[in-house]
Design an enzyme around this catalytic site. Structure first.
Site, PDB file in Angstrom:
ATOM      1  CG  HIS A  17     -50.265  41.415 -85.908  1.00 34.64           C
ATOM      2  ND1 HIS A  17     -50.274  40.046 -85.929  1.00 34.64           N
ATOM      3  CD2 HIS A  17     -51.102  41.813 -86.898  1.00 34.64           C
ATOM      4  CE1 HIS A  17     -51.083  39.632 -86.897  1.00 34.64           C
ATOM      5  NE2 HIS A  17     -51.584  40.685 -87.491  1.00 34.64           N
ATOM      6  CG  ASP A 112     -53.898  43.214 -82.812  1.00 37.70           C
ATOM      7  OD1 ASP A 112     -54.900  42.484 -82.658  1.00 37.70           O
ATOM      8  OD2 ASP A 112     -52.740  42.783 -82.666  1.00 37.70           O
TER       9      ASP A 112
END
Length: 475
Positions: A17, A112
């Protein structure tokens, strides 16, 4: 009158991520000259992660703020999605405090997929809300369609006989579903349904893919009769966003010296990602398979673990006993010393894949790694271990056709050395006709990826379009 937006990003823990979020921030800063603040929730278990964060801070292209750790001492959920969701939920108060302390409030928040609960902070501070999907559009389509499937499907997804149909997209086979869908009784399943429900409340979604790669799936989001009725806000394909090479630095110089002496496209690079590990038995079969293939290789070796996702939150700091001989078959290093190079724990993957000597990639198929393979025109052996990697492997091998994969899932059976050797030879050996087609498709897709992000390309224009909306204070 256009205004200069201040964009905030929040990234979940984990290299998978962190890397794309920082690269997205880099592009917003360098290409579009925006003021960017990145809020990071570090895993605090990896020196490599700290180095990446420190490098981003030192570059000075944007502001990096590490949120103070939340108390996780009572959390017993060890699943990736479950723990990530709880981690991000408990960091919402810290994000709120950090945003309120800024001298210039952001006008846009990009979260995200595990940080959608931070939308509450965006609403409080009157920020536009966007989601950054660091994976592909097919994965994203399933994610927002899971709340529908939750009502339609009886029993476990993996027990269904027919593929799951997503409007306008390729069906998803029950054996390919991502980890949180493997057991509907686990907390991570309900977290995932929640995420799929919350994403459509955003003002838009940025997906790390491009039109030529997933045109049909991306079109489904624009069609009210397909996924458009669920995802009413616009979906922008802005990829491929991949990290830039870190160069031939430090202890890696020996590796790059070795690579510089190998023939062009003769080496297969073997790495299962920062969170991927093999069992001892499977590691032995991979070693023998590489040896049997007769191909040159670079292999990033990690200590075997019981669970394939065991290292997701502990990506290693290089202080463990990582003696290669401890994990590999007796005599393997000696027998392959002329054709192989074994690395402990970590290598600069983007730099390795960019080496002229590398002609194949043996990978777990995480989307970041898949994009790094594609953007370097390198065909792949995909070896899915966890998360959405089974879907990625199916897409790369069966739809995009830039990869081969084992007949059985590596998480279900030990893949034998003969099959491993055959897969390696297929993508590497010049005389294999099927492999020749795969290699040609990899080069074609590399050109497509370059075109999409170049000025006038689809992703370039999509990126410019959404930034223009932010500058005009429209969502």
């Amino acid at each position: 009158m256009e205004s200069q937006p201040h964009v905030a990003l929040i990234s979940s823990p984990g290299m998978g991520h962190l890397f794309p979020s920082l690269e997205l921030a880099t592009r917003l800063s360098m290409r579009h000259h925006l003021s960017v603040t990145v809020f990071i929730v570090p895993s605090r278990s990896s020196s490599a992660e700290y180095k990446v964060i420190a490098a981003a801070q030192a570059a000075g292209l944007f502001t990096v703020i590490e949120l103070p750790p939340a108390d996780m001492s009572d959390v017993t959920d060890s699943t990736v999605v479950g723990r990530l969701s709880i981690t991000m939920r408990r960091h919402v108060p810290a994000l709120r405090s950090a945003v309120s302390a800024l001298t210039s409030l952001p006008s846009v928040l990009i979260a995200d997929i595990f940080a959608t609960e931070s939308f509450a902070v965006a609403d409080e501070f009157h920020m536009a809300k966007y989601v950054f999907v660091a994976s592909n559009a097919w994965f994203f389509a399933l994610t927002i369609y899971v709340p529908v499937l939750d009502k339609q499907i009886n029993g476990q997804y993996v027990d269904q006989k027919e593929p799951f149909h997503i409007p306008g997209c390729e069906p998803v086979r029950p054996c390919d579903v991502m980890d949180p869908l493997l057991d509907r009784t686990e907390p991570q399943y309900f977290e995932y349904v929640r995420i799929g429900t919350e994403i459509p409340s955003s003002d838009g979604v940025l997906v790390n893919t491009w039109d030529d790669l997933e045109g049909r799936t991306l079109a489904s989001f624009r069609d009210w009769n397909l996924l458009g009725r669920i995802m009413k806000s616009p979906v922008y394909s802005i990829g491929p966003i991949v990290r830039q090479t870190g160069g031939k630095k430090g202890g890696a110089s020996e590796l790059f010296n070795w690579l510089s002496k190998q023939p062009g496209e003769s080496v297969i690079y073997v790495s299962f990602g920062s969170g991927g590990t093999l069992s001892s038995e499977q590691m032995t079969e991979v070693a023998h398979g590489l040896e049997m293939s007769g191909q040159r290789f670079v292999w990033v070796v990690r200590a075997p673990k019981v669970r394939s996702d065991a290292t997701f939150f502990t990506t290693g700091d290089g202080t463990e006993d990582q003696s290669e001989a401890k994990f590999l078959p007796d005599g393997f290093l000696e027998r392959t010393s002329e054709v192989g190079f074994v690395v402990s724990m970590w290598a600069d993957q983007t730099a390795v894949l960019g080496s002229p000597a590398v002609g194949g990639f043996f990978t777990h198929g995480g989307w970041n790694s898949a994009l790094e393979g594609i953007t370097n025109g390198v065909p792949m052996v995909v070896w899915p271990l966890y998360a959405e990697q089974r879907m990625n492997a199916t897409m790369l091998a069966e739809e995009v056709r830039v990869a081969v994969r084992p007949k059985e899932l590596p998480t279900k059976a030990v893949i034998g050395r003969e099959e491993i050797a055959a897969m390696v030879r297929k993508i590497m050996a010049e005389e294999d006709e099927e492999g020749k087609a795969i290699r040609a498709k990899a080069k074609e897709l590399q050109r497509s990826a370059e075109k999409s992000t170049a000025e006038g390309g689809s992703s370039f224009e999509n990126f410019a379009r959404v930034v223009k909306l932010w500058r005009e204070n429209r969502v």
